[in-house]
Design an enzyme around this catalytic site. Sequence first.
Site, mmCIF file in Angstrom:
data_model
loop_
_atom_site.group_PDB
_atom_site.id
_atom_site.type_symbol
_atom_site.label_atom_id
_atom_site.label_comp_id
_atom_site.label_asym_id
_atom_site.label_seq_id
_atom_site.Cartn_x
_atom_site.Cartn_y
_atom_site.Cartn_z
ATOM 1 N N GLY A 75 1.236 -3.453 1.387
ATOM 2 C CA GLY A 75 -0.197 -3.651 1.563
ATOM 3 C C GLY A 75 -0.986 -2.364 1.369
ATOM 4 O O GLY A 75 -2.064 -2.363 0.759
ATOM 5 N N CYS A 328 -3.968 3.369 16.117
ATOM 6 C CA CYS A 328 -4.411 4.754 16.283
ATOM 7 C C CYS A 328 -4.594 5.119 17.749
ATOM 8 O O CYS A 328 -4.510 6.266 18.118
ATOM 9 C CB CYS A 328 -5.729 4.979 15.563
ATOM 10 S SG CYS A 328 -7.041 3.974 16.230
HETATM 11 N N1 PLP Z 1 -3.856 -4.301 5.691
HETATM 12 C C1 PLP Z 1 -3.738 -4.951 6.851
HETATM 13 C C2 PLP Z 1 -4.818 -5.874 7.298
HETATM 14 C C3 PLP Z 1 -2.601 -4.765 7.654
HETATM 15 O O1 PLP Z 1 -2.493 -5.405 8.818
HETATM 16 C C4 PLP Z 1 -1.595 -3.881 7.203
HETATM 17 C C5 PLP Z 1 -0.401 -3.611 8.034
HETATM 18 O O2 PLP Z 1 -0.445 -3.655 9.238
HETATM 19 C C6 PLP Z 1 -1.758 -3.237 5.973
HETATM 20 C C7 PLP Z 1 -2.910 -3.482 5.239
HETATM 21 C C8 PLP Z 1 -0.718 -2.311 5.422
HETATM 22 O O3 PLP Z 1 0.387 -3.034 4.912
HETATM 23 P P1 PLP Z 1 1.807 -2.336 4.688
HETATM 24 O O4 PLP Z 1 2.419 -2.195 6.035
HETATM 25 O O5 PLP Z 1 2.566 -3.317 3.836
HETATM 26 O O6 PLP Z 1 1.578 -1.059 3.994
#
Ligand code: PLP
Length: 396
Positions: A75, A328
């Site tokens: 992500g 965080c």
């Molecule tokens: N975006 C959202 C809304 C998420 O909850 C997360 C992970 O917690 C990410 C992006 C990042 O994904 P990844 O862990 O695959 O890098």
Amino acid sequence: MDTETRLVYMDHAATTAARADVVEAMVPYMTEQFGNPSSLYDVAKVSREAVARARDQVAASIGAEPDEIFFTSGGTESDNWALKGVAFAHRGKGNHIITSAVEHHAITHTCAWLESQGFAVTYLPVDGYGMVDPVDVEAAITPETILISVMMANNEVGTIQPVAAIGAIARKHGVLFHTDAVQAAGHIPIDVQAMHIDLLSLSGHKFHGPKGTGALYIRKGVQIDPLMHGGAQERGMRAGTENVPGIVGMGLALSLANAEMAEQTKRMTALRERLVSGLLAIPATRLNGHPTERLPNNVNVVFAYIEGESVLLLLNRRGIMASTGSACSSESGEPSPVLRACGVPNDMIHGSLRLTLGEETTEADVDYCVATVTEVVQRLRDLSPLTPAELRSTGN
Ligand code: PLP
């Protein structure tokens, strides 16, 4: 751990275990079918076909065409690519990006970096439920706006954004629309056509696929610069030898999650409601996020007068794995920007608890969580000098 403790994993928004059938499907691509999809001999053809099958599965799950799916490492990479790739490819048109105040750090920190590179970013406010108003999105568009990025569902409070309405506005104004669907995929239906989505981020480990796998949907015709430069993989748009086992696992996991979605949504929504009503029976407790427009597996509450981290530590001792919702907060001691944007009062903002359910969660798990959290919150309130007399246990 005492004898009554059971192990209850309630942190499915952080990550999920890969399904056994998914792992089983991946294993051959780490062993006998190990070929590099770019090579020309037969074993490589098997890998190539497996990647193509996974691409079909991912595309079908979101209403896209297979050649609109680009595999990434997760992500975070998909979000970085969408924002940086569009920003730099469209620099000649304008430098303005619109996003929301409740995005994941993969978006907000990328936006902050883009600001350091000369781009201007508008962070839209949200209402008390964490929802963006499409009217605000339209009002923020200027002739310089090149991209709108609003997540499909929030990772902390579970609120589902009005993505289709935002997409329609973006399309009307000729602005590209990206959505981070990392928490939504596999949990709520996604249709990139009906929702007017130009770019969409996915992450395999959030829907019982393997970690380190992801995809970016890029609508045909959208101009975007690559993030990774090197070989010609992913039609020259994302260099690097494909993670064949990961891609296979992610494709299968997403198609299985989609096939089981209706049944799981019904089951999980009932469990979620049971958990919410049990937790709201604790005095001075408030539900964060939208009461109904929320992910079927997300519960996020705040308890007045105590710290969420203390709740987590005591829950861990009783076998419950949960989160405050904000990655965080434990490092910086700062309250969650998402809860702050939702207007959670200062005297409650440090007391958040996020419990996210999964397909293996049972009613007995939920009841154990309610009983244990109730006990832990009372114990901490009895210790806290901030707790008013009426919320202390009798005898204290
Ligand atoms: N975006 C959202 C809304 C998420 O909850 C997360 C992970 O917690 C990410 C992006 C990042 O994904 P990844 O862990 O695959 O890098």
